[in-house]
Scaffold this active site. Structure first.
Site, short mmCIF file in Angstrom:
data_model
loop_
_atom_site.label_atom_id
_atom_site.label_comp_id
_atom_site.label_asym_id
_atom_site.label_seq_id
_atom_site.Cartn_x
_atom_site.Cartn_y
_atom_site.Cartn_z
N ASN A 1 16.67 46.98 -27.63
CA ASN A 1 17.91 46.55 -26.99
C ASN A 1 18.04 45.05 -27.23
O ASN A 1 17.36 44.26 -26.59
CB ASN A 1 17.86 46.86 -25.48
N LYS B 1 20.51 43.18 -26.60
CA LYS B 1 21.35 42.48 -25.62
C LYS B 1 22.36 41.58 -26.36
O LYS B 1 22.81 41.95 -27.43
CB LYS B 1 20.47 41.72 -24.63
N HIS C 1 22.34 49.91 -17.78
CA HIS C 1 21.29 48.89 -17.81
C HIS C 1 21.43 48.01 -16.57
O HIS C 1 22.54 47.73 -16.13
CB HIS C 1 21.42 48.05 -19.09
N GLU D 1 21.28 44.94 -16.21
CA GLU D 1 22.13 43.75 -16.41
C GLU D 1 23.62 44.11 -16.28
O GLU D 1 24.41 43.30 -15.80
CB GLU D 1 21.82 43.10 -17.77
N GLU E 1 13.20 51.05 -16.03
CA GLU E 1 13.12 49.61 -16.27
C GLU E 1 13.08 48.87 -14.93
O GLU E 1 14.13 48.56 -14.35
CB GLU E 1 14.33 49.12 -17.06
N GLY F 1 12.33 40.73 -18.97
CA GLY F 1 12.44 39.35 -19.42
C GLY F 1 11.54 38.38 -18.67
O GLY F 1 11.70 37.16 -18.78
N SER G 1 9.33 43.85 -20.44
CA SER G 1 8.27 43.03 -21.03
C SER G 1 7.28 43.84 -21.87
O SER G 1 6.08 43.57 -21.86
CB SER G 1 7.53 42.23 -19.94
P1 13P Z 1 12.45 42.71 -22.09
O1 13P Z 1 11.66 43.56 -23.04
O2 13P Z 1 12.96 41.43 -22.69
O3 13P Z 1 11.72 42.52 -20.79
O4 13P Z 1 13.78 43.54 -21.73
C1 13P Z 1 13.68 44.86 -21.35
C2 13P Z 1 15.02 45.46 -21.32
O5 13P Z 1 15.84 45.12 -20.49
C3 13P Z 1 15.34 46.48 -22.34
O6 13P Z 1 16.53 47.12 -22.04
#
Ligand code: 13P
Length: 264
Positions: free
Chosen positions: A16, A18, A103, A105, A175, A181, A221
């Site tokens: 992903n 983003k 997601h 976010e 997640e 992140g 992560s």
């Molecule tokens: P990270 O791997 O950067 O923690 O992000 C995970 C994520 O949100 C994947 O959709």
């Protein structure tokens, strides 16, 4: 609860990206990644989810590749006056196979409710797109002991009204928001517990066969040095990778750390 068909489940590792990478960076990544993937010997599906603006270029560059294309979002309406939105049909015409829905976010920064997520899941599935449905708790929810309640609410809201056939085209990504992140991944036990719980919710909603066949990815992560341990858990069937998927060599290392074996 024991789900014996675990080894038969499809294993999926998805990137992903983003809001990262323009079209040039996307082409560069894919040519480097295609080279890395040539010597991969693992029964795993690999998916790359670039931003909308790079999907066309990614699709062109992935034509000869086993790697599947995914999008990060869609709108639940077919078309109309929804400025800035993208429909399922638009994604399909680009050769997109998967779409990430719900997601954290999107839920956190763009106000997506469980109800909106459910509409998007239905629209994607009825448009022949496979869904990667995200669910996960915040740190305060985990600390407050309500992780299972939150996961149950999110999963039940998103999957309500779906058929067993729909479920064959849906993947869940667990997640935990506190792990996204932050560099602080869930421990393999925490991931396993949450995945097993999600599977039990799906068994209750559908049946044991649907639950046993459901691919559940872990996201938060995931890095080359922790992927194998996380992926070795019995209910962890793949990963949804953010930051560590932005470099071809690092994402390839995660894919190559696949512990599933040739008969998985
Ligand atoms: P990270 O791997 O950067 O923690 O992000 C995970 C994520 O949100 C994947 O959709």
């Amino acid at each position: 609860m024991l789900f014996k068909r675990g080894n038969m489940r499809k294993k999926i590792i998805a990137a992903n990206w983003k809001m990262n990478k323009d079209i040039n960076e996307t082409s560069d990544f894919i040519s480097a990644f295609n080279t890395e993937m040539k010597d991969i010997d693992c029964p795993i599906e690999v998916v790359v989810c670039p931003p909308f603006t790079a999907l066309y270029v990614a699709a062109k560059n992935l034509q000869e590749s086993q790697v599947r294309l995914g999008a990060q979002n869609l709108h639940f309406e077919d078309d109309g006056a929804f400025t800035g939105e993208v429909s399922a049909r638009m994604l399909q015409s680009l050769g997109v196979a998967y779409v990430i829905v719900g997601h954290s976010e999107r839920r956190q920064y763009f106000g997506e409710t469980d109800e909106v997520v459910a509409k998007k899941v239905k629209k994607a599935l009825s448009s022949n797109l496979k869904v990667i449905l995200c669910a996960g708790e915040t740190l305060s929810e985990r600390d407050g002991g309500v992780t299972e309640k939150v996961l149950e609410r999110q999963v039940k809201a998103a999957l309500g009204g779906l058929t067993a056939q729909d479920m064959a085209n849906l993947v869940i990504a667990y997640e935990p928001i506190w792990a996204i992140g932050t560099g602080r991944n869930a421990t393999p036990q925490q991931a396993e517990e949450a995945h097993a719980f999600i599977r039990s919710v799906v068994a209750e909603m559908f049946d044991r066969d649907v639950a046993a066949a459901l691919t559940i990815q872990y996201g938060g992560s995931v890095k080359p040095d922790n992927a194998a341990q996380l992926l070795s858990q019995p209910d962890v069937d793949g990963a949804l990778v953010g930051g560590a998927s932005l470099k071809a060599d690092s994402f390839a290392k995660i894919v190559k750390s696949c512990p599933f074996g040739k008969t998985a």
